[in-house]
Write a protein that holds these residues in place. Structure first.
Motif, PDB file in Angstrom:
ATOM      1  N   CYS A  29       0.866  -1.496   0.075  1.00 29.11           N
ATOM      2  CA  CYS A  29       0.574  -0.165  -0.126  1.00 29.11           C
ATOM      3  C   CYS A  29       0.573   1.208  -0.259  1.00 29.11           C
ATOM      4  N   TYR A  30       0.370   2.364  -0.591  1.00 28.96           N
ATOM      5  CA  TYR A  30       1.073   3.510  -1.182  1.00 28.96           C
ATOM      6  C   TYR A  30       0.845   4.819  -0.416  1.00 28.96           C
ATOM      7  N   ALA A  31       1.060   5.467   0.015  1.00 31.72           N
ATOM      8  CA  ALA A  31       0.035   6.579   0.462  1.00 31.72           C
ATOM      9  C   ALA A  31       0.395   8.123   0.023  1.00 31.72           C
ATOM     10  N   LEU A  32      -0.140   8.590  -0.663  1.00 27.12           N
ATOM     11  CA  LEU A  32       0.456  10.006  -1.161  1.00 27.12           C
ATOM     12  C   LEU A  32       0.035  10.937  -0.524  1.00 27.12           C
ATOM     13  N   PHE A  33       0.647  12.247  -0.258  1.00 25.49           N
ATOM     14  CA  PHE A  33       0.291  12.832   0.263  1.00 25.49           C
ATOM     15  C   PHE A  33       0.707  14.518  -0.277  1.00 25.49           C
ATOM     16  N   GLY A  34       0.860  15.573  -0.300  1.00 25.71           N
ATOM     17  CA  GLY A  34      -0.093  16.500  -0.336  1.00 25.71           C
ATOM     18  C   GLY A  34      -0.369  17.821  -0.307  1.00 25.71           C
ATOM     19  N   PRO A  35      -0.206  19.484  -0.482  1.00 23.66           N
ATOM     20  CA  PRO A  35      -1.138  19.886   0.063  1.00 23.66           C
ATOM     21  C   PRO A  35      -2.276  19.995  -0.936  1.00 23.66           C
ATOM     22  N   LEU A  76      -7.400   2.100  -5.723  1.00 27.03           N
ATOM     23  CA  LEU A  76      -7.393   3.613  -5.645  1.00 27.03           C
ATOM     24  C   LEU A  76      -8.082   4.438  -5.081  1.00 27.03           C
ATOM     25  N   LEU A  77      -7.027   4.518  -3.819  1.00 23.36           N
ATOM     26  CA  LEU A  77      -8.519   5.576  -3.330  1.00 23.36           C
ATOM     27  C   LEU A  77      -8.152   7.466  -3.139  1.00 23.36           C
ATOM     28  N   ASP A  78      -9.021   7.878  -3.263  1.00 27.06           N
ATOM     29  CA  ASP A  78      -8.805   9.078  -2.682  1.00 27.06           C
ATOM     30  C   ASP A  78      -9.996   9.833  -2.313  1.00 27.06           C
ATOM     31  N   GLU A  79      -9.353  10.238  -1.289  1.00 28.55           N
ATOM     32  CA  GLU A  79      -9.323  10.476   0.090  1.00 28.55           C
ATOM     33  C   GLU A  79     -10.385   9.938   0.445  1.00 28.55           C
ATOM     34  N   PRO A  80      -9.809   8.879   1.241  1.00 24.83           N
ATOM     35  CA  PRO A  80     -11.147   7.757   1.704  1.00 24.83           C
ATOM     36  C   PRO A  80     -11.121   7.865   2.789  1.00 24.83           C
ATOM     37  N   MET A 114      -3.547   4.737  -2.107  1.00 21.60           N
ATOM     38  CA  MET A 114      -4.289   6.138  -1.770  1.00 21.60           C
ATOM     39  C   MET A 114      -3.300   7.872  -1.396  1.00 21.60           C
ATOM     40  N   ALA A 115      -4.673   8.733  -2.045  1.00 18.49           N
ATOM     41  CA  ALA A 115      -3.986   9.262  -1.464  1.00 18.49           C
ATOM     42  C   ALA A 115      -5.251  10.220  -0.231  1.00 18.49           C
ATOM     43  N   ALA A 131       0.192   1.379   5.528  1.00 20.36           N
ATOM     44  CA  ALA A 131       0.997   2.181   4.372  1.00 20.36           C
ATOM     45  C   ALA A 131       2.257   1.634   4.347  1.00 20.36           C
ATOM     46  N   LYS A 132       2.831   1.113   3.118  1.00 21.82           N
ATOM     47  CA  LYS A 132       4.115   0.354   3.302  1.00 21.82           C
ATOM     48  C   LYS A 132       5.232   1.551   3.196  1.00 21.82           C
ATOM     49  N   ARG A 133       4.400   2.119   2.340  1.00 28.57           N
ATOM     50  CA  ARG A 133       5.507   3.224   1.888  1.00 28.57           C
ATOM     51  C   ARG A 133       5.062   4.690   0.981  1.00 28.57           C
ATOM     52  N   ALA A 134       5.168   5.819   1.813  1.00 33.54           N
ATOM     53  CA  ALA A 134       4.925   6.500   1.578  1.00 33.54           C
ATOM     54  C   ALA A 134       5.480   7.803   0.542  1.00 33.54           C
ATOM     55  N   GLY A 135       4.768   8.761  -0.243  1.00 39.08           N
ATOM     56  CA  GLY A 135       5.352  10.262  -0.811  1.00 39.08           C
ATOM     57  C   GLY A 135       4.508  11.199  -0.787  1.00 39.08           C
TER      58      GLY A 135
END
Lengths: 169, 225, 224, 240
Positions: free
Chosen positions: C31-37, C155-159, C187-188, C199-203
């Motif tokens: 599971c990859y987590a996507l962050f950002g403003p 694919l998850l957008d603001e889940p 997921m974002a 999540a296992k990884r994040a960006g």
């Protein structure tokens, strides 16, 4: 940019020559006189006269191409003797163009041909409406392309696609 | 056969939604009533004038109500991003197109069949003998309208100013349908022999076949990325 | 096998370059987590990966299939859970689920559907029009549709938004189940705490560029 | 810079020069050298501008159709620029053809406008093209803009023959086609300037298409590069 304006200059010169030629052609070969002018000037060469066939004056054998009538202008009228191909458009109260010679001794106009009334306004109008917008459109488009090239070259933006490396630190 | 199944589900979904909400058909119906009313005010119609004009009036009313229905057909898909759902789904886009065409056809024909008796009453038409041929004309012309309209509804719903762009794009394209429908209806209402206006029915049929095929193919590009 | 692999994905809207050469890899069972403003391009990236938009340049693969050339195969394997819940307002919960499954070419037993609806706690409202649902209930219903579809790539957008505690718990369970099945999840989100749990990884996506962040930073730094 | 654009830059001048040459010769022949028509007199000279304009607008639409199919197949943004250019040019040529047609109609048919089959189908063509150009301004995503525009162009192109036939049948039903030019065989004196002008107009269209395609491509390129610079600016600010 200079080359661009030079090209258009040459084109404009060419077009102007064409316009002058057309105008002179019209003046020499196709301009018409009024019956008043014929009566006043008594020209000797072949001319074109435009006028109205007066009511009640038309007589002769139309099928054989012989007729006589009065051609009315604004004020005066011109006696006409027509001899030529059987006319299709010859009727009383109709505006005509006659091609022929003015015989001063008999004071009659000897016509040998009949033409339709031309309206040069329409022909000129069509060419102006057709060509001028096209030329303006092309001119501004070409100028825009030149300006765009200049803008791209002058700004620091000008670089080949592959050089534009985006640093994603 | 999944293709047919998708068509069936699309039609089913639209029909169930419509039966529950009655939004599309009622708005189309009342709009058409207003159009008829406006027409009868704008032309003072005696029997003779009615004969000349009625076919045109019928089809102007039908086409404008059709555009209302077609516009709604995909704008309801915008709620909760259902359009995206259709785009993302692995099902055949062509099947979705055919489903939507059929749903729109059913809505428009329903409204037309309710409206037509009103025309008959308001304008004193005599239609009993030609009713079957009139129904055929209605079906063919409405199908053509729906075939092109569904594609453009799906297209305009994804852009700005969608309410304006649907009629602007659609009306010039359905000129042949309008002409053919008006001429055929005129022939039928005048009681002319069928051979007199048969060519218009042929034209409608050709239009329908051509545009169902082309739109079926194009819908892929409208709904895809 | 790699679940999601994006290579130099860029997206430009006229003047604006939303994504700039994003490289992304999400393995199976990861599971990859996507962050950002806001406005960083998270949703655009997800939409591109969900085959809703084409990247301006670059390419991506889902489970080894090209996302542009083999769209229909890719679509059958992935599912996007986004802000809009993909629900028809005038159909009831049951019909919505049926329709969604039909378009995916699935036909499941009624019992199975009922079980999932009960699991997300809207089994009691199955006959209610979606129009009368609250935002959270809609989200739960969308979650139920996803559970029944069992996608390989999620694919998850603001889940986590609009869901209550119990709902978030169900969603977490579902993500973990998907991972256990060997699926990939991207997921974002802005919820770093919850994301860290699965999540296992994040960006972090910032102005269209992606850079990886270590998982332990999620507790201490704020990336949104 | 794109390879195709560089090639266009190099060779477009030939088309421009050819167009200018053909048109000047054609105008000389049409306005001065050719004789007046037996039936229409001098007014027939309008034909030398009207008919080539009409031909060229159809040629432009054909290019638009071909480009649209090509775009949907290959998804090349440059092809989309070409389609956009062809649509704009087709709209210009169609409206000029309509205007010159109206000017021709006044002295020959004594009316500015008649619902003749050709006039009507050209009007429909113009409406389709205006719809196409309007559509393009209402979409933000360039990829979607190109795709939708291509769909509209293809549908419109398929529609045109059907529109033409339907209008023709419709007119023949209501009144005999008294205004048709068909059946009047054009003598070779009149034909030669017409052919010259047609070739000139086609070359002019090709030249304009090349220039306009370049213009749209360069505008997009400038936008993209500006955007990239803008992005870099944001990026460095965010990182500092």
């Amino acid at each position: 940019m200079t080359a661009f304006y030079l090209r258009w200059g040459i084109l404009v010169v060419g077009a102007t020559i064409l316009v002058v030629l057309t105008y002179r052609n019209y003046e020499e070969n196709l301009a018409t006189m009024t019956p008043e002018q014929v009566l006043a000037n008594s020209p000797t060469e072949e001319i074109r006269v435009k006028g109205l066939v007066r009511g009640g004056t038309l007589r002769g054998e139309l099928e054989e191409g012989r007729a006589s009538f009065d051609l009315a202008g604004e004020k005066d009228t011109l006696p006409v003797q027509y001899e030529g191909p059987p006319p299709e458009n010859l009727r009383e109260l109709k505006t005509l163009i006659l091609i022929g010679k003015w015989k001063t001794p008999t004071r009659t106009f000897q016509a040998r041909e009949m033409a339709l009334v031309t309206n040069y306004g329409f022909v000129m109008g069509a060419y102006i409406v057709g060509l001028i917008p096209l030329a303006l459109f092309l001119f501004f488009m070409g100028r825009k392309v030149c300006l765009l090239y200049d803008e791209i070259k002058q700004s620091t933006l000008y670089q080949s696609e592959s050089d534009t490396h985006v640093d994603s630190r | 056969m999944t293709f047919l199944k998708v068509i069936r589900w699309m039609v089913w979904k639209d029909l169930i939604s419509e039966v529950r909400s009655r939004e599309t058909i009622s708005s189309m119906f009342f709009f058409a009533l207003i159009v008829i009313l406006v027409f009868s005010f704008s032309f003072s119609m005696d029997q003779q004038a009615a004969r000349e004009l009625i076919a045109g009036i019928i089809w102007v009313a039908f086409v404008f109500t059709g555009i209302i229905g077609l516009g709604r057909s995909f704008s309801v898909e915008l709620q909760n991003d259902c359009l995206e759902f259709l785009q993302m789904s692995p099902a055949s886009k062509g099947a979705m197109y055919l489903g939507k065409v059929m749903a729109n056809l059913i809505f428009m024909l329903t409204v037309e069949i309710i409206l037509f008796p009103m025309f008959v009453i308001f304008f004193n038409l005599d239609v009993i003998e030609e009713i079957h041929i009139l129904l055929l004309i209605f079906f063919l012309a409405t199908f053509g309208l729906s075939a092109v309209g569904t594609l453009f509804s799906a297209l305009t719903v994804q852009i700005r100013a969608r309410e304006v762009m649907l009629p602007i794009l659609l009306l010039p394209l359905v000129v042949p349908v309008m002409i053919a429908a008006v001429e055929a209806t005129k022939g039928a209402l005048n009681g002319d022999p069928l051979a007199g206006y048969w060519q218009w029915l042929e034209l409608l049929a050709i239009f329908n076949v051509v545009f169902t095929v082309v739109s079926f193919w194009m819908f892929e590009f409208v709904m895809d990325s | 096998m790699i679940a999601i692999s994006g290579q130099e994905i860029s997206k430009t809207y006229g003047y604006y370059q939303v994504l700039r050469e994003v490289n992304l890899e999400v393995g199976c069972g990861e599971c990859y987590a996507l962050f950002g403003p806001n406005g960083a391009g998270k949703t655009t990236l997800l939409r591109i990966l969900a085959t809703l938009q084409r990247p301006t340049t670059g390419r991506f693969e889902i489970l080894g299939r090209d996302g542009v050339k083999e769209r229909d195969t890719v679509r059958a394997t992935l599912l996007l859970l986004a802000h809009g819940c993909h629900l028809y307002e005038d159909l009831n919960a049951w019909e919505n689920v049926q329709f969604a499954l039909a378009l995916r070419g699935l036909s499941l037993a009624q019992r199975q559907v009922k079980a999932v609806l009960d699991r997300v706690a809207i089994g009691a409202f199955a006959d209610m029009k979606v129009r009368f649902f609250s935002a959270g209930m809609k989200k739960r219903l969308a979650l139920a549709k996803a559970m029944l579809a069992q996608p390989k790539v999620l694919l998850l957008d603001e889940p986590f938004s609009t869901l209550d505690k119990a709902g978030i718990e169900i969603l977490k369970q579902f993500i973990l189940e998907t991972l256990a099945r060997g699926g990939g999840v991207l997921m974002a989100t802005h919820n770093q705490e919850k994301a860290a749990e699965v999540a296992k990884r994040a960006g972090v996506l910032s102005h269209g560029a992606l850079k990886p962040v270590p998982l332990q930073d999620l507790k201490t730094h704020d990336f949104s | 810079m794109n390879k195709v654009i560089r090639r266009i830059q190099r060779y477009q001048g030939w088309f421009g020069a050819g167009a200018a040459g053909c048109l000047l010769v054609g105008l000389y022949l049409g306005l001065i050298a050719s004789p007046p028509d037996y039936y229409q007199g001098e007014v027939v000279r309008i034909m030398y501008i009207h008919v080539p304009l009409a031909h060229t607008s159809l040629l432009a639409y054909t290019v638009l159709f071909g480009g649209s199919v090509w775009y949907l197949w290959k998804r090349d943004p440059l092809v989309d620029n070409m389609c956009h250019a062809a649509a704009g040019l087709s709209a210009v040529f169609t409206s000029l053809a309509l205007f010159t047609g109206m000017i021709w109609g006044k002295p020959t048919w004594n009316t500015w406008w008649t619902w003749d089959a050709r006039l009507t189908s050209f009007t429909v063509l113009l409406l389709i093209l205006i719809g196409y150009l309007m559509l393009r301004t209402f979409i933000d995503d360039p990829e979607r803009e190109a795709r939708f525009a291509a769909v509209v162009a293809i549908i419109g192109f398929v529609d045109l023959p059907i529109v033409h036939f339907s209008v023709e049948w419709w007119r023949t039903l209501h009144q005999p086609q008294s205004f048709s030019l068909r059946g009047v065989s054009i003598s070779s004196d009149l034909l030669f300037p017409l052919i010259m002008m047609s070739i000139g107009m086609s070359l002019l269209f090709t030249y304009m298409l090349l220039v306009r395609t370049q213009m749209l491509y360069l505008t997009n390129l400038l936008h993209a590069k500006k955007g990239r610079l803008l992005g870099q600016f944001h990026l460095s600010k965010a990182d500092s």
